[in-house]
Design a protein around this motif. Structure first.
Motif, short mmCIF file in Angstrom:
data_model
loop_
_atom_site.label_atom_id
_atom_site.label_comp_id
_atom_site.label_asym_id
_atom_site.label_seq_id
_atom_site.Cartn_x
_atom_site.Cartn_y
_atom_site.Cartn_z
N PRO A 196 15.77 9.54 7.81
CA PRO A 196 17.04 10.24 7.65
C PRO A 196 17.61 10.72 8.98
CG PRO A 196 15.24 11.66 7.01
CD PRO A 196 14.64 10.32 7.34
N THR A 197 18.91 10.94 9.00
CA THR A 197 19.60 11.55 10.14
C THR A 197 19.79 13.03 9.82
OG1 THR A 197 20.75 9.50 10.61
CG2 THR A 197 21.69 11.51 11.54
N PRO A 198 19.35 13.94 10.70
CA PRO A 198 19.50 15.36 10.40
C PRO A 198 20.98 15.76 10.29
CG PRO A 198 18.16 15.05 12.38
CD PRO A 198 18.70 13.72 11.99
N ARG A 199 21.29 16.53 9.25
CA ARG A 199 22.61 17.14 9.12
C ARG A 199 22.64 18.39 9.99
NH1 ARG A 199 22.33 17.05 2.72
NH2 ARG A 199 20.34 17.82 3.39
N PRO A 200 23.76 19.11 10.09
CA PRO A 200 23.87 20.21 11.06
C PRO A 200 22.75 21.26 11.02
CG PRO A 200 26.03 19.70 10.21
CD PRO A 200 25.05 18.86 9.42
N HIS A 201 22.24 21.63 9.84
CA HIS A 201 21.22 22.68 9.75
C HIS A 201 19.82 22.13 9.46
CE1 HIS A 201 24.96 24.99 9.19
NE2 HIS A 201 24.30 25.91 9.86
N ASP A 202 19.60 20.83 9.67
CA ASP A 202 18.34 20.18 9.33
C ASP A 202 17.44 19.99 10.54
OD1 ASP A 202 19.20 19.88 6.71
OD2 ASP A 202 19.70 17.75 6.95
N LEU A 203 16.14 19.91 10.25
CA LEU A 203 15.14 19.45 11.21
C LEU A 203 14.63 18.11 10.73
CD1 LEU A 203 12.86 22.62 11.58
CD2 LEU A 203 14.73 21.91 13.09
N LEU A 204 14.42 17.18 11.64
CA LEU A 204 13.72 15.95 11.33
C LEU A 204 12.31 16.14 11.86
CD1 LEU A 204 13.70 13.05 10.25
CD2 LEU A 204 14.34 12.31 12.55
N GLY B 265 19.51 19.20 13.91
CA GLY B 265 20.93 19.13 13.66
C GLY B 265 21.68 19.99 14.66
N ALA B 266 22.97 19.76 14.76
CA ALA B 266 23.80 20.43 15.78
C ALA B 266 23.81 21.95 15.65
CB ALA B 266 25.22 19.88 15.71
N ALA B 267 23.64 22.50 14.45
CA ALA B 267 23.72 23.95 14.26
C ALA B 267 22.36 24.63 14.19
CB ALA B 267 24.51 24.25 12.98
N VAL B 268 21.29 23.91 14.43
CA VAL B 268 19.95 24.50 14.34
C VAL B 268 19.71 25.45 15.51
CG1 VAL B 268 17.48 23.97 14.49
CG2 VAL B 268 18.97 22.59 13.03
N GLN B 269 19.14 26.62 15.18
CA GLN B 269 18.74 27.60 16.20
C GLN B 269 17.29 27.98 15.96
OE1 GLN B 269 21.37 30.95 16.07
NE2 GLN B 269 23.20 29.71 16.33
#
Length: 87
Positions: free
Chosen positions: A26-34, A75-79
């Motif tokens: 899968p490709t991580p969405r903004p709040h996801d971790l791969l 994902g782009a929004a992960v902190q």
């Protein structure tokens, strides 16, 4: 990627009760971790899900949400997590 799942909720002693399944990465969405999973377990909740929930026709239902591994992408929004973190 490898996963554990089923195509039909057979009794646990059926040869296809739990299957090794190959899925696309899968490709991580903004709040996801791969996460590259190193170990996974199938717990009592998974057995209840398997017993009472059939997947969509032609697909598989994946089990085993308890896992340990290493973050491969965020994902782009992960902190608070970075590639290489053990989770």
């Amino acid at each position: 990627m490898k996963a554990i799942g089923y195509h039909a909720p057979h009794p646990i002693d059926h040869p296809e009760a739990l299957l090794d399944i190959e899925l696309p990465v899968p490709t991580p969405r903004p709040h996801d971790l791969l996460v590259r999973v190193h170990a996974v377990s199938v717990n009592p909740v998974d057995t209840k899900v398997r017993a009472g929930s059939a997947p969509e026709p032609g697909s598989a239902k994946v089990l085993g949400w308890d896992a340990v591994g290493t973050v491969e992408a965020t994902g782009a929004a992960v902190q608070g997590f970075a590639v290489g973190d053990r989770v």
